[in-house]
Motif scaffolding. Structure first.
Motif, PDB file in Angstrom:
ATOM      1  N   LEU A 193      53.561 -15.098 -24.415  1.00 56.12           N
ATOM      2  CA  LEU A 193      53.830 -16.168 -23.459  1.00 56.12           C
ATOM      3  C   LEU A 193      52.530 -16.880 -23.140  1.00 56.12           C
ATOM      4  CD1 LEU A 193      55.953 -14.107 -20.896  1.00 56.12           C
ATOM      5  CD2 LEU A 193      56.814 -15.490 -22.800  1.00 56.12           C
ATOM      6  N   LEU A 194      52.658 -18.175 -22.773  1.00 54.03           N
ATOM      7  CA  LEU A 194      51.512 -18.912 -22.258  1.00 54.03           C
ATOM      8  C   LEU A 194      51.738 -19.037 -20.757  1.00 54.03           C
ATOM      9  CD1 LEU A 194      48.961 -20.595 -22.949  1.00 54.03           C
ATOM     10  CD2 LEU A 194      50.460 -22.588 -23.129  1.00 54.03           C
ATOM     11  N   THR A 195      50.712 -18.767 -19.975  1.00 55.27           N
ATOM     12  CA  THR A 195      50.915 -18.742 -18.531  1.00 55.27           C
ATOM     13  C   THR A 195      49.673 -19.266 -17.830  1.00 55.27           C
ATOM     14  OG1 THR A 195      51.876 -17.285 -16.843  1.00 55.27           O
ATOM     15  CG2 THR A 195      50.096 -16.356 -18.139  1.00 55.27           C
ATOM     16  N   LEU A 196      49.740 -19.452 -16.509  1.00 53.48           N
ATOM     17  CA  LEU A 196      48.546 -19.900 -15.789  1.00 53.48           C
ATOM     18  C   LEU A 196      47.869 -18.706 -15.122  1.00 53.48           C
ATOM     19  CD1 LEU A 196      49.780 -23.250 -14.143  1.00 53.48           C
ATOM     20  CD2 LEU A 196      48.384 -22.967 -16.209  1.00 53.48           C
ATOM     21  N   ALA A 197      46.549 -18.671 -15.228  1.00 55.50           N
ATOM     22  CA  ALA A 197      45.742 -17.643 -14.558  1.00 55.50           C
ATOM     23  C   ALA A 197      44.646 -18.371 -13.782  1.00 55.50           C
ATOM     24  CB  ALA A 197      45.173 -16.680 -15.597  1.00 55.50           C
ATOM     25  N   CYS A 198      43.591 -17.645 -13.393  1.00 58.61           N
ATOM     26  CA  CYS A 198      42.554 -18.257 -12.548  1.00 58.61           C
ATOM     27  C   CYS A 198      41.203 -18.233 -13.246  1.00 58.61           C
ATOM     28  CB  CYS A 198      42.396 -17.479 -11.258  1.00 58.61           C
ATOM     29  SG  CYS A 198      43.934 -17.211 -10.408  1.00 58.61           S
ATOM     30  N   ASN A 199      40.460 -19.334 -13.112  1.00 55.77           N
ATOM     31  CA  ASN A 199      39.081 -19.353 -13.610  1.00 55.77           C
ATOM     32  C   ASN A 199      38.138 -18.829 -12.515  1.00 55.77           C
ATOM     33  OD1 ASN A 199      38.613 -21.397 -11.793  1.00 55.77           O
ATOM     34  ND2 ASN A 199      38.564 -23.029 -13.326  1.00 55.77           N
ATOM     35  N   ALA A 200      36.851 -18.926 -12.751  1.00 54.57           N
ATOM     36  CA  ALA A 200      35.873 -18.334 -11.822  1.00 54.57           C
ATOM     37  C   ALA A 200      35.939 -18.945 -10.428  1.00 54.57           C
ATOM     38  CB  ALA A 200      34.459 -18.467 -12.388  1.00 54.57           C
ATOM     39  N   ASN A 231      42.255 -14.569 -21.108  1.00 57.82           N
ATOM     40  CA  ASN A 231      41.868 -15.850 -20.528  1.00 57.82           C
ATOM     41  C   ASN A 231      41.577 -16.854 -21.646  1.00 57.82           C
ATOM     42  OD1 ASN A 231      40.503 -17.999 -19.236  1.00 57.82           O
ATOM     43  ND2 ASN A 231      39.941 -16.635 -17.552  1.00 57.82           N
ATOM     44  N   LEU A 232      42.252 -18.012 -21.596  1.00 59.93           N
ATOM     45  CA  LEU A 232      42.073 -19.038 -22.640  1.00 59.93           C
ATOM     46  C   LEU A 232      41.224 -20.207 -22.151  1.00 59.93           C
ATOM     47  CD1 LEU A 232      45.767 -19.351 -23.927  1.00 59.93           C
ATOM     48  CD2 LEU A 232      43.892 -18.198 -25.112  1.00 59.93           C
ATOM     49  N   GLY A 233      40.790 -20.174 -20.890  1.00 60.09           N
ATOM     50  CA  GLY A 233      40.036 -21.307 -20.347  1.00 60.09           C
ATOM     51  C   GLY A 233      40.929 -22.532 -20.192  1.00 60.09           C
ATOM     52  N   ASP A 234      40.392 -23.711 -20.526  1.00 59.30           N
ATOM     53  CA  ASP A 234      41.140 -24.960 -20.305  1.00 59.30           C
ATOM     54  C   ASP A 234      42.036 -25.350 -21.460  1.00 59.30           C
ATOM     55  OD1 ASP A 234      39.972 -25.241 -17.853  1.00 59.30           O
ATOM     56  OD2 ASP A 234      38.243 -26.350 -18.656  1.00 59.30           O
ATOM     57  N   ALA A 235      41.908 -24.623 -22.573  1.00 54.58           N
ATOM     58  CA  ALA A 235      42.643 -25.037 -23.770  1.00 54.58           C
ATOM     59  C   ALA A 235      43.909 -24.216 -23.930  1.00 54.58           C
ATOM     60  CB  ALA A 235      41.753 -24.864 -24.989  1.00 54.58           C
ATOM     61  N   SER A 236      45.055 -24.895 -23.962  1.00 56.21           N
ATOM     62  CA  SER A 236      46.290 -24.150 -24.162  1.00 56.21           C
ATOM     63  C   SER A 236      46.509 -23.941 -25.652  1.00 56.21           C
ATOM     64  CB  SER A 236      47.471 -24.902 -23.552  1.00 56.21           C
ATOM     65  OG  SER A 236      47.776 -26.032 -24.317  1.00 56.21           O
ATOM     66  N   LYS A 295      40.669 -21.653  -9.726  1.00 62.00           N
ATOM     67  CA  LYS A 295      41.505 -22.809 -10.110  1.00 62.00           C
ATOM     68  C   LYS A 295      42.314 -22.424 -11.353  1.00 62.00           C
ATOM     69  CE  LYS A 295      39.860 -25.681  -7.080  1.00 62.00           C
ATOM     70  NZ  LYS A 295      38.467 -25.370  -6.811  1.00 62.00           N
ATOM     71  N   PRO A 296      43.417 -23.159 -11.611  1.00 64.90           N
ATOM     72  CA  PRO A 296      44.255 -22.745 -12.744  1.00 64.90           C
ATOM     73  C   PRO A 296      43.580 -22.904 -14.101  1.00 64.90           C
ATOM     74  CG  PRO A 296      45.123 -24.757 -11.706  1.00 64.90           C
ATOM     75  CD  PRO A 296      44.005 -24.274 -10.847  1.00 64.90           C
ATOM     76  N   CYS A 297      43.757 -21.914 -14.956  1.00 65.23           N
ATOM     77  CA  CYS A 297      43.371 -22.001 -16.359  1.00 65.23           C
ATOM     78  C   CYS A 297      44.507 -21.365 -17.155  1.00 65.23           C
ATOM     79  CB  CYS A 297      42.044 -21.286 -16.599  1.00 65.23           C
ATOM     80  SG  CYS A 297      42.136 -19.504 -16.381  1.00 65.23           S
ATOM     81  N   TYR A 298      44.438 -21.448 -18.475  1.00 70.12           N
ATOM     82  CA  TYR A 298      45.517 -20.883 -19.283  1.00 70.12           C
ATOM     83  C   TYR A 298      45.231 -19.429 -19.643  1.00 70.12           C
ATOM     84  CZ  TYR A 298      47.159 -25.649 -19.764  1.00 70.12           C
ATOM     85  OH  TYR A 298      47.621 -26.899 -19.490  1.00 70.12           O
ATOM     86  N   ALA A 299      46.304 -18.680 -19.837  1.00 77.53           N
ATOM     87  CA  ALA A 299      46.169 -17.305 -20.333  1.00 77.53           C
ATOM     88  C   ALA A 299      47.317 -17.016 -21.281  1.00 77.53           C
ATOM     89  CB  ALA A 299      46.182 -16.317 -19.173  1.00 77.53           C
ATOM     90  N   LEU A 300      47.036 -16.137 -22.222  1.00 78.49           N
ATOM     91  CA  LEU A 300      48.062 -15.656 -23.137  1.00 78.49           C
ATOM     92  C   LEU A 300      48.500 -14.293 -22.613  1.00 78.49           C
ATOM     93  CD1 LEU A 300      49.187 -16.849 -25.758  1.00 78.49           C
ATOM     94  CD2 LEU A 300      47.367 -15.660 -26.999  1.00 78.49           C
ATOM     95  N   GLU A 301      49.805 -14.045 -22.636  1.00 85.24           N
ATOM     96  CA  GLU A 301      50.299 -12.784 -22.086  1.00 85.24           C
ATOM     97  C   GLU A 301      51.209 -12.092 -23.083  1.00 85.24           C
ATOM     98  OE1 GLU A 301      51.703 -12.793 -18.012  1.00 85.24           O
ATOM     99  OE2 GLU A 301      53.357 -11.454 -18.522  1.00 85.24           O
ATOM    100  N   GLY A 302      51.049 -10.786 -23.206  1.00 79.00           N
ATOM    101  CA  GLY A 302      51.949 -10.003 -24.043  1.00 79.00           C
ATOM    102  C   GLY A 302      52.255  -8.698 -23.344  1.00 79.00           C
ATOM    103  N   SER A 303      53.424  -8.125 -23.633  1.00 76.82           N
ATOM    104  CA  SER A 303      53.738  -6.866 -22.967  1.00 76.82           C
ATOM    105  C   SER A 303      54.322  -5.848 -23.927  1.00 76.82           C
ATOM    106  CB  SER A 303      54.691  -7.105 -21.795  1.00 76.82           C
ATOM    107  OG  SER A 303      55.814  -7.818 -22.235  1.00 76.82           O
ATOM    108  N   VAL A 304      54.094  -4.588 -23.546  1.00 78.40           N
ATOM    109  CA  VAL A 304      54.659  -3.443 -24.255  1.00 78.40           C
ATOM    110  C   VAL A 304      55.674  -2.848 -23.285  1.00 78.40           C
ATOM    111  CG1 VAL A 304      54.104  -1.087 -24.978  1.00 78.40           C
ATOM    112  CG2 VAL A 304      52.568  -2.962 -25.594  1.00 78.40           C
ATOM    113  N   PHE A 305      56.911  -2.614 -23.727  1.00 82.65           N
ATOM    114  CA  PHE A 305      57.940  -2.133 -22.795  1.00 82.65           C
ATOM    115  C   PHE A 305      57.678  -0.688 -22.363  1.00 82.65           C
ATOM    116  CE2 PHE A 305      61.029  -5.019 -25.312  1.00 82.65           C
ATOM    117  CZ  PHE A 305      60.598  -6.122 -24.606  1.00 82.65           C
ATOM    118  N   ILE A 306      57.359   0.169 -23.323  1.00 81.73           N
ATOM    119  CA  ILE A 306      57.229   1.603 -23.025  1.00 81.73           C
ATOM    120  C   ILE A 306      55.790   2.046 -23.293  1.00 81.73           C
ATOM    121  CG2 ILE A 306      58.021   3.937 -23.625  1.00 81.73           C
ATOM    122  CD1 ILE A 306      60.271   2.332 -22.414  1.00 81.73           C
ATOM    123  N   ALA A 307      55.054   2.357 -22.234  1.00 84.18           N
ATOM    124  CA  ALA A 307      53.683   2.877 -22.385  1.00 84.18           C
ATOM    125  C   ALA A 307      53.618   4.206 -21.626  1.00 84.18           C
ATOM    126  CB  ALA A 307      52.676   1.857 -21.891  1.00 84.18           C
ATOM    127  N   GLY A 308      53.204   4.179 -20.338  1.00 84.80           N
ATOM    128  CA  GLY A 308      53.204   5.411 -19.545  1.00 84.80           C
ATOM    129  C   GLY A 308      54.585   6.063 -19.510  1.00 84.80           C
TER     130      GLY A 308
END
Ligand code: ADP
Length: 498
Positions: free
Chosen positions: A286-293, A273-278, A296-309
């Motif tokens: 990736l930069l994406t939209l998530a939810c605050n408390a 969760n990045l709050g209001d600051a992109s 409402k929309p806030c910014y989030a940073l997203e990363g993924s690992v292809f192979i885990a489980g």
């Protein structure tokens, strides 16, 4: 009338789930149904939207039966969904004009290659926070408009609707009265400007997507419409909507800036969760939209690992080293450490922060004394090291250190993996007592806007920690282990090992 429950719908890639949740945040009942994947040719993946709807409706009814509650006991419905998967339907008849194109489907890769060749990557990244990739909805919409009869003409005439799975389910639940999506789902389409928080005319022009076909974008927490009474008996408000990873972030009560969750499934998805600051995403994030408390929309940073489980599945099905995923822990516990063995599961390239599609997996450091237990342990540790790589990328991008990692997903049940994760990160790993953080996120969003819960603070108190793992190794040991991992990764980059 007693409106005591929230129903959460979790429409996923392999199945549809519905849960009935009470005001204490307890899951009273749970129903799940798988549905068929359709592979028309190599690299293509489709779902039948009617089957998605039928399985969803059936688990909704089953979960109500199991909980012994009627529709008038359901205060609100929250929906979370597989993201990016694209449906086009006739607005009048609600008939899809073709199968849904699933997020994994690569059929629009050549459209992406063209855009990249035109040098449009910076424009898309600036406006949408995303990289140009066939995952995201826009090139799937374009493919359908280009390839299905007079679809574009009809879309321009206002006859065809586009939606991700949330929109499609809401259209069916409201019998076509409501055509909406929420900010989090919109932020995965590659045509939504996450700074202006509206559909982007310039990007729509690039794909020749008519604006008439797009859903109205609404907050994730709020009443978007009412179900048609004929569906479940009474009209129920649809009061929460979020894409699956953002819903999991909310279900983990990560409402505040700096809070981060990681889901350990087939792959891993980490959201911060990045709050209001992109920020400008780097390192394949990736930069994406998530939810605050307030939802409402806030910014989030997203990363993924292809192979885990998936590496644990490979130990079981590919190598036959273990009988079940859970057994990986018992076998790994037979040894103190991996004896210098590293397993880099780059089966299909490496994700963030490497973005190396040509890397291939390797097991390094094998000696005559290496046993099966060392290999199994190295596979588990390989998951944790990839998550460490992601946290490093997050910290580099934001300039701030993470203080705790909240975890969920199937492989998070593995205590040895979680302890090692905490050891290698040097921060606590906090495992939620909710197995279904995704569904809980949808329930929380719907309950927040309909008075089941008054505030984010109230929801924070509902999310309890099942177990907290604390770091138990020295910084020197941590640095040494991680240096060994980075060295192993170096050897597999761009297929150096093949
Ligand atoms: P998905 O939603 O991606 O299908 P799940 O959250 O259901 O994934 O988690 C399933 C994955 O977790 C599988 O890849 C499985 O190998 C792995 N997994 C499940 N239990 C364990 C365990 N106890 N230890 C390690 N891995 C596990």
């Amino acid at each position: 009338m007693n409106h005591e429950y929230i129903m959460a719908i979790d429409q996923g890639t392999t199945g549809s789930r519905a849960m009935v949740v009470n005001s204490k945040g307890e899951v009273v009942s749970n129903a799940y149904k798988e549905f068929p994947q359709i592979y028309p040719m190599p690299g293509w993946v489709e779902h039948d939207p009617e089957v998605i709807w039928e399985t969803t409706l059936s688990v909704m009814k089953q979960s109500m039966d199991k909980a012994d509650v009627g529709s008038d006991n359901i205060r609100a419905i929250g929906i979370t969904n597989q993201r990016e998967t694209t449906v086009l339907w006739d607005k009048n008849t609600l008939k899809p004009i073709g199968n849904a194109i699933v997020w994994q489907c690569r059929r629009s890769s050549s459209i992406c290659d063209d855009l990249k060749r035109q040098g449009l990557s910076p424009l898309f990244q600036e406006k949408t926070g995303l990289v140009i990739d066939a995952y995201f909805s826009a090139t799937k919409i374009k493919w359908m408009l280009d390839n299905i009869g007079d679809a574009r003409k009809r879309a321009r005439a206002g006859e065809i609707a586009f939606g991700t799975i949330d929109s499609w389910l809401i259209a069916k639940l409201t019998k076509g009265k409501v055509h909406v999506t929420d900010y989090t789902n919109a932020s995965r389409t590659l045509i939504f400007n996450i700074h202006e928080k509206e559909w982007d005319t310039e990007l729509l022009g690039i794909f020749d997507i008519p604006v008439e076909m797009l859903p109205r974008v609404v907050p994730s927490s709020g009443v978007a419409g009412q179900t048609d009474p004929s569906i479940l008996g009474t009209a129920i408000p649809i009061a929460g909507i979020a894409g699956d990873q953002q819903a999991a972030l909310f279900g983990q009560a990560c409402f505040d800036k700096g809070q981060v969750k990681n889901t350990y499934g087939t792959g891993c998805f980490m959201l911060l969760n990045l709050g209001d600051a992109s920020v400008k995403p780097t390192n394949g994030l990736l930069l994406t939209l998530a939810c605050n408390a307030e939802g409402k929309p806030c910014y989030a940073l997203e990363g993924s690992v292809f192979i885990a489980g998936a590496v644990i599945q490979w130990l079981r099905d590919g190598l036959g080293l273990i009988e079940s995923a859970a057994q990986s822990q018992d076998i790994a516990m037979l040894v103190e450490d991996t004896g210098g063995v590293y397993l880099v599961p780059a089966f299909a390239g490496l994700g963030a922060p490497y973005w190396d599609m040509y890397a291939r997996g390797a097991i390094t450091g094998i000696t005559r004394s290496t046993t099966k237990a060392h290999i199994v342990r190295a596979a588990l540790e390989g998951i944790a090291y990839q998550v460490k790589d992601l946290t490093q990328a997050f910290e580099e991008t934001t300039g701030e250190m993470l203080t705790e990692l909240r975890v969920d997903g199937g492989a998070s049940r593995n205590d040895l993996l979680m302890q090692f994760q905490s050891d290698i990160l040097g921060i606590p790993v906090n495992r939620s007592s909710y197995i279904e953080s995704t569904g809980m996120g949808a329930a929380f969003l719907a309950g927040l806007s309909t008075g089941m819960w008054e505030s984010g603070n109230e929801i924070k108190a509902l999310r309890t920690s099942e177990r907290r793992f604390e770091p138990s190794i020295t910084q020197g040991k941590r640095d040494g282990l991680y240096a060994g991992w980075l060295d192993a990764v170096e050897r597999v980059k761009s297929g150096r090992n093949i």
